[in-house]
Scaffold this motif. Structure first.
Motif, PDB file in Angstrom:
ATOM      1  N   TRP A  65      42.462  21.200  75.965  1.00 34.57           N
ATOM      2  CA  TRP A  65      43.695  20.545  76.381  1.00 34.57           C
ATOM      3  C   TRP A  65      43.826  19.143  75.787  1.00 34.57           C
ATOM      4  CZ3 TRP A  65      42.427  16.140  78.906  1.00 34.57           C
ATOM      5  CH2 TRP A  65      41.243  16.113  79.662  1.00 34.57           C
ATOM      6  N   SER A  66      42.703  18.543  75.378  1.00 29.86           N
ATOM      7  CA  SER A  66      42.786  17.228  74.740  1.00 29.86           C
ATOM      8  C   SER A  66      43.271  17.333  73.299  1.00 29.86           C
ATOM      9  CB  SER A  66      41.424  16.534  74.771  1.00 29.86           C
ATOM     10  OG  SER A  66      40.489  17.189  73.933  1.00 29.86           O
ATOM     11  N   MET A  67      43.354  18.566  72.787  1.00 33.75           N
ATOM     12  CA  MET A  67      43.827  18.811  71.423  1.00 33.75           C
ATOM     13  C   MET A  67      45.277  19.300  71.386  1.00 33.75           C
ATOM     14  SD  MET A  67      41.273  18.120  69.331  1.00 33.75           S
ATOM     15  CE  MET A  67      40.991  16.700  70.402  1.00 33.75           C
ATOM     16  N   GLY A 106      48.901  27.840  83.511  1.00 38.88           N
ATOM     17  CA  GLY A 106      47.631  27.975  82.799  1.00 38.88           C
ATOM     18  C   GLY A 106      47.252  26.831  81.899  1.00 38.88           C
ATOM     19  N   VAL A 107      48.155  26.372  81.029  1.00 33.76           N
ATOM     20  CA  VAL A 107      47.802  25.374  80.026  1.00 33.76           C
ATOM     21  C   VAL A 107      47.686  23.994  80.682  1.00 33.76           C
ATOM     22  CG1 VAL A 107      48.598  24.197  77.946  1.00 33.76           C
ATOM     23  CG2 VAL A 107      48.866  26.652  78.153  1.00 33.76           C
ATOM     24  N   GLY A 108      46.624  23.261  80.302  1.00 36.33           N
ATOM     25  CA  GLY A 108      46.468  21.914  80.816  1.00 36.33           C
ATOM     26  C   GLY A 108      45.257  21.764  81.712  1.00 36.33           C
ATOM     27  N   ALA A 109      45.256  20.710  82.485  1.00 35.06           N
ATOM     28  CA  ALA A 109      44.173  20.435  83.428  1.00 35.06           C
ATOM     29  C   ALA A 109      44.748  19.713  84.632  1.00 35.06           C
ATOM     30  CB  ALA A 109      43.086  19.585  82.774  1.00 35.06           C
ATOM     31  N   SER A 110      44.254  20.066  85.813  1.00 34.27           N
ATOM     32  CA  SER A 110      44.771  19.467  87.040  1.00 34.27           C
ATOM     33  C   SER A 110      44.284  18.030  87.179  1.00 34.27           C
ATOM     34  CB  SER A 110      44.328  20.287  88.256  1.00 34.27           C
ATOM     35  OG  SER A 110      44.878  19.744  89.435  1.00 34.27           O
ATOM     36  N   THR A 111      45.201  17.144  87.542  1.00 32.10           N
ATOM     37  CA  THR A 111      44.861  15.734  87.753  1.00 32.10           C
ATOM     38  C   THR A 111      44.938  15.320  89.215  1.00 32.10           C
ATOM     39  OG1 THR A 111      47.165  15.128  87.311  1.00 32.10           O
ATOM     40  CG2 THR A 111      45.646  15.083  85.446  1.00 32.10           C
ATOM     41  N   LEU A 112      45.580  16.132  90.051  1.00 34.09           N
ATOM     42  CA  LEU A 112      45.798  15.751  91.443  1.00 34.09           C
ATOM     43  C   LEU A 112      45.197  16.726  92.442  1.00 34.09           C
ATOM     44  CD1 LEU A 112      49.557  14.661  91.230  1.00 34.09           C
ATOM     45  CD2 LEU A 112      47.548  13.185  91.164  1.00 34.09           C
ATOM     46  N   ASN A 113      44.988  17.964  92.027  1.00 33.39           N
ATOM     47  CA  ASN A 113      44.510  18.994  92.949  1.00 33.39           C
ATOM     48  C   ASN A 113      43.030  19.272  92.749  1.00 33.39           C
ATOM     49  OD1 ASN A 113      46.817  20.432  94.584  1.00 33.39           O
ATOM     50  ND2 ASN A 113      47.703  19.920  92.589  1.00 33.39           N
ATOM     51  N   PRO A 114      42.392  19.876  93.757  1.00 29.31           N
ATOM     52  CA  PRO A 114      40.963  20.203  93.627  1.00 29.31           C
ATOM     53  C   PRO A 114      40.713  21.141  92.454  1.00 29.31           C
ATOM     54  CG  PRO A 114      41.678  20.425  95.916  1.00 29.31           C
ATOM     55  CD  PRO A 114      42.920  20.220  95.097  1.00 29.31           C
ATOM     56  N   ASN A 115      39.551  21.004  91.871  1.00 27.00           N
ATOM     57  CA  ASN A 115      39.118  21.871  90.778  1.00 27.00           C
ATOM     58  C   ASN A 115      37.710  22.366  91.082  1.00 27.00           C
ATOM     59  OD1 ASN A 115      39.100  23.166  88.293  1.00 27.00           O
ATOM     60  ND2 ASN A 115      38.216  21.396  87.238  1.00 27.00           N
ATOM     61  N   PRO A 116      37.509  23.699  91.211  1.00 32.72           N
ATOM     62  CA  PRO A 116      38.435  24.793  90.931  1.00 32.72           C
ATOM     63  C   PRO A 116      39.573  24.881  91.959  1.00 32.72           C
ATOM     64  CG  PRO A 116      36.148  25.559  90.932  1.00 32.72           C
ATOM     65  CD  PRO A 116      36.156  24.206  91.538  1.00 32.72           C
ATOM     66  N   SER A 117      40.666  25.494  91.532  1.00 35.31           N
ATOM     67  CA  SER A 117      41.813  25.673  92.409  1.00 35.31           C
ATOM     68  C   SER A 117      41.526  26.735  93.460  1.00 35.31           C
ATOM     69  CB  SER A 117      43.028  26.114  91.579  1.00 35.31           C
ATOM     70  OG  SER A 117      42.831  27.427  91.074  1.00 35.31           O
ATOM     71  N   GLU A 118      42.441  26.853  94.419  1.00 37.39           N
ATOM     72  CA  GLU A 118      42.303  27.875  95.462  1.00 37.39           C
ATOM     73  C   GLU A 118      42.174  29.268  94.855  1.00 37.39           C
ATOM     74  OE1 GLU A 118      44.875  29.802  99.177  1.00 37.39           O
ATOM     75  OE2 GLU A 118      45.679  28.091  98.057  1.00 37.39           O
ATOM     76  N   GLY A 119      43.051  29.578  93.899  1.00 39.06           N
ATOM     77  CA  GLY A 119      43.012  30.900  93.291  1.00 39.06           C
ATOM     78  C   GLY A 119      41.725  31.165  92.538  1.00 39.06           C
ATOM     79  N   THR A 120      41.218  30.152  91.830  1.00 44.53           N
ATOM     80  CA  THR A 120      39.978  30.318  91.072  1.00 44.53           C
ATOM     81  C   THR A 120      38.788  30.529  91.995  1.00 44.53           C
ATOM     82  OG1 THR A 120      40.836  28.998  89.240  1.00 44.53           O
ATOM     83  CG2 THR A 120      38.446  29.242  89.378  1.00 44.53           C
ATOM     84  N   ILE A 128      49.861  17.191  81.560  1.00 49.09           N
ATOM     85  CA  ILE A 128      49.126  16.905  80.322  1.00 49.09           C
ATOM     86  C   ILE A 128      49.784  17.577  79.116  1.00 49.09           C
ATOM     87  CG2 ILE A 128      46.952  17.340  79.109  1.00 49.09           C
ATOM     88  CD1 ILE A 128      45.495  16.623  81.676  1.00 49.09           C
ATOM     89  N   PRO A 129      50.035  18.899  79.134  1.00 47.67           N
ATOM     90  CA  PRO A 129      50.718  19.485  77.973  1.00 47.67           C
ATOM     91  C   PRO A 129      52.121  18.939  77.754  1.00 47.67           C
ATOM     92  CG  PRO A 129      50.516  21.091  79.749  1.00 47.67           C
ATOM     93  CD  PRO A 129      49.658  19.933  80.121  1.00 47.67           C
ATOM     94  N   LEU A 130      52.814  18.597  78.833  1.00 44.36           N
ATOM     95  CA  LEU A 130      54.174  18.056  78.683  1.00 44.36           C
ATOM     96  C   LEU A 130      54.155  16.742  77.916  1.00 44.36           C
ATOM     97  CD1 LEU A 130      57.186  18.351  79.395  1.00 44.36           C
ATOM     98  CD2 LEU A 130      56.705  17.109  81.524  1.00 44.36           C
ATOM     99  N   ARG A 131      53.125  15.925  78.137  1.00 43.87           N
ATOM    100  CA  ARG A 131      53.014  14.644  77.448  1.00 43.87           C
ATOM    101  C   ARG A 131      52.393  14.772  76.057  1.00 43.87           C
ATOM    102  NH1 ARG A 131      56.734  11.280  79.034  1.00 43.87           N
ATOM    103  NH2 ARG A 131      56.612  10.726  81.240  1.00 43.87           N
ATOM    104  N   LEU A 132      51.444  15.693  75.894  1.00 45.01           N
ATOM    105  CA  LEU A 132      50.717  15.756  74.630  1.00 45.01           C
ATOM    106  C   LEU A 132      51.413  16.582  73.561  1.00 45.01           C
ATOM    107  CD1 LEU A 132      46.935  16.033  75.642  1.00 45.01           C
ATOM    108  CD2 LEU A 132      48.247  14.014  74.972  1.00 45.01           C
TER     109      LEU A 132
END
Length: 283
Positions: free
Chosen positions: A217-219, A128-142, A245-249
């Protein structure tokens, strides 16, 4: 500890209506925050895990407003959920607690940690937390959730449940029936429309395009507490690359990836998830 539905139900009055929750155990406080989706609530998310965590913690599985259990308050489900956590903690006199959130619940927990850092001791986010950088957005589930929100059907529910799980043997008739019955409630339908319906999604995108407010997520660098990111390697709702993103931020973040596991880590990788999370929480 054996935790039953009837034995653990509680409710508390707040200035914006009644919040309902499940309570079990003794020890340091642990808030369990549920995700969004079809026929979801706190009990369905955590009934299989509550007894394990209650052996070491005083657990509170909160039912967010608008999902058919606590009183609805209107507005966007995520924003009202963040507010409900603070109202809930204030009503019960909980100054601070560890927070465990699944998907949307993890986003809510992260937002509480950003806006009220003194209230969150540790944070566990299941996807849940973060934002996708490599996969389509919205995701398959969304995308499946959007289809369901616009025109609900049992077939679309089955498609979404299949998307949540890696092991299709877990997709039982009982699971489908339980979620279908829950999804047909008026509050539950309004919640999924407000979050995933095409009109609501378009308004959200328009707001983001024209707003000076940065995405949450930028915060994430403002999350001061130790944070465990728990992710299924085969998550098709919130793909694994979102964790970068959350892992780095987040300054004190760590990531644990569960193999052969979809979005519902606490369900599909139950024993491993409980072991890893309990070790993190007890440090």
């Amino acid at each position: 500890m054996d935790v039953t539905y009837e034995g653990s139900k509680r409710e508390v009055a707040t200035d914006k209506g009644v919040l309902r929750y499940h309570e079990a155990g003794d020890g340091p406080p642990l808030l369990l925050l549920h995700g969004s989706g079809i026929g979801v609530n706190g009990w369905r998310n955590y009934r299989g895990n509550l007894g394990v965590f209650a052996d070491q913690f005083h657990c509170y599985a909160l039912e967010f407003p608008g999902f058919g259990v606590s009183h609805p308050v209107g507005g966007h489900p995520v924003l009202s959920a963040v507010d409900s956590v603070i109202r809930f903690m204030d009503a019960l006199g909980i100054e601070s607690a560890a927070v465990l959130g699944n998907s949307m619940g993890g986003v809510v927990g992260a937002n509480v940690a950003i806006e009220h850092p003194e209230r969150v001791d540790k944070l566990v986010s299941i996807g849940g937390v973060g934002a996708s950088t490599l996969n389509p957005n919205p995701s398959e589930g969304t995308r499946i959730l959007q289809d369901f929100a616009d025109n609900p059907s049992r077939d679309k529910l089955v498609r979404w449940l299949d998307c949540m799980l890696y092991d299709r043997a877990l997709l039982t008739d009982e699971l489908v029936e339980e979620r279908w019955q829950a999804a047909m409630g008026a509050d539950a339908q309004r919640a999924i429309e407000a979050m995933y319906g095409s009109k609501a999604f378009a308004l959200q995108q328009q707001y983001l395009a024209n707003s000076d407010t940065p995405p949450y997520w930028s915060m994430l660098h403002k999350v001061e507490c130790p944070t465990l990111l728990a992710w299924g390697a085969d998550d098709r709702q919130c793909p694994l690359d979102m964790a970068m993103i959350p892992l780095r931020l987040i300054p004190e973040a760590e990531l644990h990836v569960f193999p052969k596991c979809g979005h519902w880590v606490m369900y599909e990788a139950k024993a491993a998830f409980e072991r890893v999370t309990m070790e993190f929480l007890r440090r």
